[in-house]
Write a protein that holds these residues in place. Structure first.
Motif, PDB file in Angstrom:
ATOM      1  N   ASN A  37      -2.429  -0.618  -0.824  1.00 14.96           N
ATOM      2  CA  ASN A  37      -2.639  -1.283  -2.092  1.00 14.96           C
ATOM      3  C   ASN A  37      -1.598  -2.391  -2.400  1.00 14.96           C
ATOM      4  N   LEU A  38      -0.499  -2.452  -1.563  1.00 17.22           N
ATOM      5  CA  LEU A  38       0.327  -3.706  -1.834  1.00 17.22           C
ATOM      6  C   LEU A  38       0.411  -4.602  -0.579  1.00 17.22           C
ATOM      7  N   SER A  39      -0.571  -4.634   0.034  1.00 21.59           N
ATOM      8  CA  SER A  39      -0.903  -5.627   1.204  1.00 21.59           C
ATOM      9  C   SER A  39      -0.897  -7.009   0.985  1.00 21.59           C
ATOM     10  N   TYR A  69       8.991  -4.457   0.093  1.00 18.86           N
ATOM     11  CA  TYR A  69       8.377  -3.603  -0.857  1.00 18.86           C
ATOM     12  C   TYR A  69       6.616  -3.690  -0.731  1.00 18.86           C
ATOM     13  N   GLY A  70       6.180  -4.447   0.385  1.00 17.84           N
ATOM     14  CA  GLY A  70       4.891  -4.445   0.287  1.00 17.84           C
ATOM     15  C   GLY A  70       4.488  -3.253   1.329  1.00 17.84           C
ATOM     16  N   LYS A 115       0.632  -0.770  10.433  1.00 20.71           N
ATOM     17  CA  LYS A 115      -0.574  -0.436  10.906  1.00 20.71           C
ATOM     18  C   LYS A 115      -1.571  -1.610   9.819  1.00 20.71           C
ATOM     19  N   VAL A 116      -0.948  -2.806   9.893  1.00 25.17           N
ATOM     20  CA  VAL A 116      -1.793  -3.695   9.082  1.00 25.17           C
ATOM     21  C   VAL A 116      -2.858  -4.136   9.937  1.00 25.17           C
TER      22      VAL A 116
END
Length: 412
Positions: free
Chosen positions: A303-305, A298-299, A247-248
Motif C-alpha cells: 500500500n505504500l508503493s 518507509y515505502g 518483491k516490487v
C-alpha cells in the motif's frame, strides 16, 4: 547536419546507453542472487565504474586525441566489450566476474567521451543540436529497462529465482557488438593533437583547473560534489537490489521512470536558474536526495508503493539540479582557458574519487544491516538520507556566491 548523419549519431547514442542500462541497473540483484556476493563485494564491483572514470582521461588524452580517429577507437572498444560481456555472463562466481567487469569499465567509460566527441565534430551549433542527439541515449536506457521487465521478465521473482538476470549480459554484449561494428560507419573524427606534440599528465587530468579552488565558494561546491556522491552510490548500488528484494513487480522497468524524470527536469534548469539562482537550484537537488531515501526507507511493495515510485521519479531533481547545474556553474567560473580542464577535474572528483568512496561506504553499511538473507533496508536508506542532509546543510551555510545573473544567462 544532414539526415543520414543525424540518424547515425542518434543510433550511436541509443546503443551507447542501451548497453549501459541493459546490465548496470540489475547488477546488484544479479550479484546478490546469481553469484551470492556479499555487499562489500558488490560495492567493489560497482567501484569499477570509478576506476574506469579515473583511467578514462588517459585513454582519451594519450590515444584518442593523438593517434586514431575517435569513431575507430569507439568501435574497437565496444567489440572488445562484447567479448568481456560474454565472459561476465559465463562467470561462475564474483572472483572470476570481477576482473572482467573491471576491464570492461576501464574500456567503457572512455566511450562516453568518445560518443560526445564524434557528435560535436559534426555540429555547427552544439548548444542547440546536441540535446536532440543525446536524448536518444536516455531513450536507449529506458528501452533496455522496459525490455528486461516487461518483455523478458528477467527481473521478476520467478526470473531471478531461475537465474535469468545473467541474460542481461548477453543482451548488452550483442548490442555492444552491433555498436562496435556500426561505429566504423560513423563520420570521421580525426585526432585533434599532433602525434609529436607533448602532452603533460596535468593537462590530461585538468589539474590546472585546481586553481579554481582558491575561490572559497568553488571550493565548497567542489567538496560538496565529492560528498554528495556517497549517497548517490547507495542508489546505483542498492536501488535495483532493494526493489527486487522486497518483491516490487517489474523493478527495472519502474526504475526507468528515473530516466524519464531526468530528461524532463533537464528542461526546468534554465527556469530555476533565472528565477532562483544557482545556490537555491543546487540545494533543491541535495535536499531531494535526502527526501528520496526517506521515501525508500518507509515505502513498501504494497500500500505504500507510491512512496517508492515518487522516490524513483525524484531522480531528475536529484541528478539534474545538482550535477548538471554543477557543470553549468563550473563552466561559468572556469573561463575560456580552463573550461575543459575544469569539467575534467569535476568528473574525476565525482565519478572517480567521490563514487569510489561512496561504493565502499554503501557496501559496508549494507553488510552491517544484513543478517543472513534479510536486509534492514530502512536503516540502509536512512543513513545516506542523513549524509545527504548533512551535505545540504554544509553547502547552504558555507556557499555564498552572488553571481546569479551570470550563471543564469549561461543556462538559458
Amino acid at each position: 547536419m544532414n539526415s543520414t548523419t543525424r540518424f547515425k549519431l542518434s543510433a550511436m547514442m541509443f546503443l551507447e546507453f542501451f548497453i549501459w542500462g541493459a546490465w548496470f541497473v540489475t547488477l546488484g540483484a544479479f550479484l546478490n542472487n546469481n553469484l551470492k556476493a556479499t555487499n562489500s563485494e558488490i560495492g567493489s564491483v560497482f567501484s569499477t565504474q570509478s576506476w574506469g572514470a579515473i583511467i578514462a582521461p588517459f585513454i582519451i588524452g594519450l590515444i584518442a586525441d593523438r593517434y586514431f580517429n575517435a569513431e575507430r577507437i569507439l568501435g574497437v572498444l565496444h567489440i572488445i566489450g562484447a567479448i568481456l560481456m560474454y565472459q561476465m555472463y559465463s562467470a561462475p562466481d564474483v572472483s572470476v566476474f570481477y576482473p572482467y567487469v573491471l576491464a570492461y569499465m576501464i574500456l567503457f567509460m572512455p566511450t562516453l567521451a568518445l560518443v560526445n566527441s564524434v557528435s560535436f565534430n559534426q555540429m555547427k551549433d552544439a548548444e542547440k543540436e546536441f540535446a536532440n542527439i543525446r536524448v536518444f541515449g536516455t531513450i536507449g536506457w529506458i528501452i533496455a529497462g522496459l525490455l528486461i521487465s516487461f518483455a523478458f521478465h528477467w527481473d521478476s521473482p520467478e526470473g531471478i529465482q531461475a537465474g535469468l538476470l545473467k541474460s542481461t549480459f548477453l543482451m548488452a554484449g550483442i548490442a555492444s557488438l552491433v555498436l562496435g561494428l556500426f561505429s566504423f560507419t560513423l563520420p570521421a573524427t580525426p585526432p585533434k593533437v599532433a602525434k609529436d606534440e607533448k602532452i603533460k599528465v596535468g593537462d590530461i587530468l585538468g589539474l590546472d583547473a585546481l586553481k579554481l579552488l582558491k575561490d572559497k565558494n568553488f571550493a565548497v561546491f567542489f567538496i560538496s560534489s565529492i560528498l554528495i556522491c556517497i549517497p548517490l552510490a547507495f542508489y546505483y548500488q542498492n536501488a535495483g537490489l532493494f526493489l527486487a528484494d522486497i518483491k516490487v513487480s517489474n523493478p527495472t522497468g519502474k526504475m526507468a521512470i528515473g530516466q524519464v524524470s531526468e530528461a524532463l527536469f533537464l528542461l526546468a534548469i534554465p527556469v530555476f536558474f533565472s528565477k532562483y539562482g544557482f545556490k537555491k537550484t543546487i540545494i533543491v537537488g541535495m535536499l531531494a536526495w535526502a527526501v528520496r531515501y526517506v521515501l525508500f526507507a518507509y515505502g513498501n511493495a504494497g500500500n505504500l508503493s507510491f512512496m517508492l515510485i515518487i522516490g524513483i521519479a525524484l531522480h531528475g531533481v536529484c541528478y539534474d539540479f545538482f550535477f548538471v547545474s554543477g557543470q553549468i556553474y563550473t563552466n561559468s567560473k572556469a573561463g575560456e582557458k580552463f573550461k575543459s580542464a575544469a569539467q575534467g577535474i569535476i568528473t574525476l572528483a565525482t565519478y572517480g574519487v567521490g563514487m569510489l568512496i561512496g561504493f565502499k561506504v554503501a557496501g559496508l553499511i549494507t553488510d552491517m544491516y544484513k543478517t543472513g538473507d534479510v536486509t534492514d533496508w530502512k536503516m540502509v536508506w536512512i543513513i545516506p538520507a542523513g549524509i545527504a542532509a548533512a551535505v545540504f546543510l554544509l553547502f547552504a551555510l558555507l556557499f555564498n556566491d552572488k553571481t546569479k545573473s551570470e550563471i543564469a544567462a549561461k543556462a538559458v
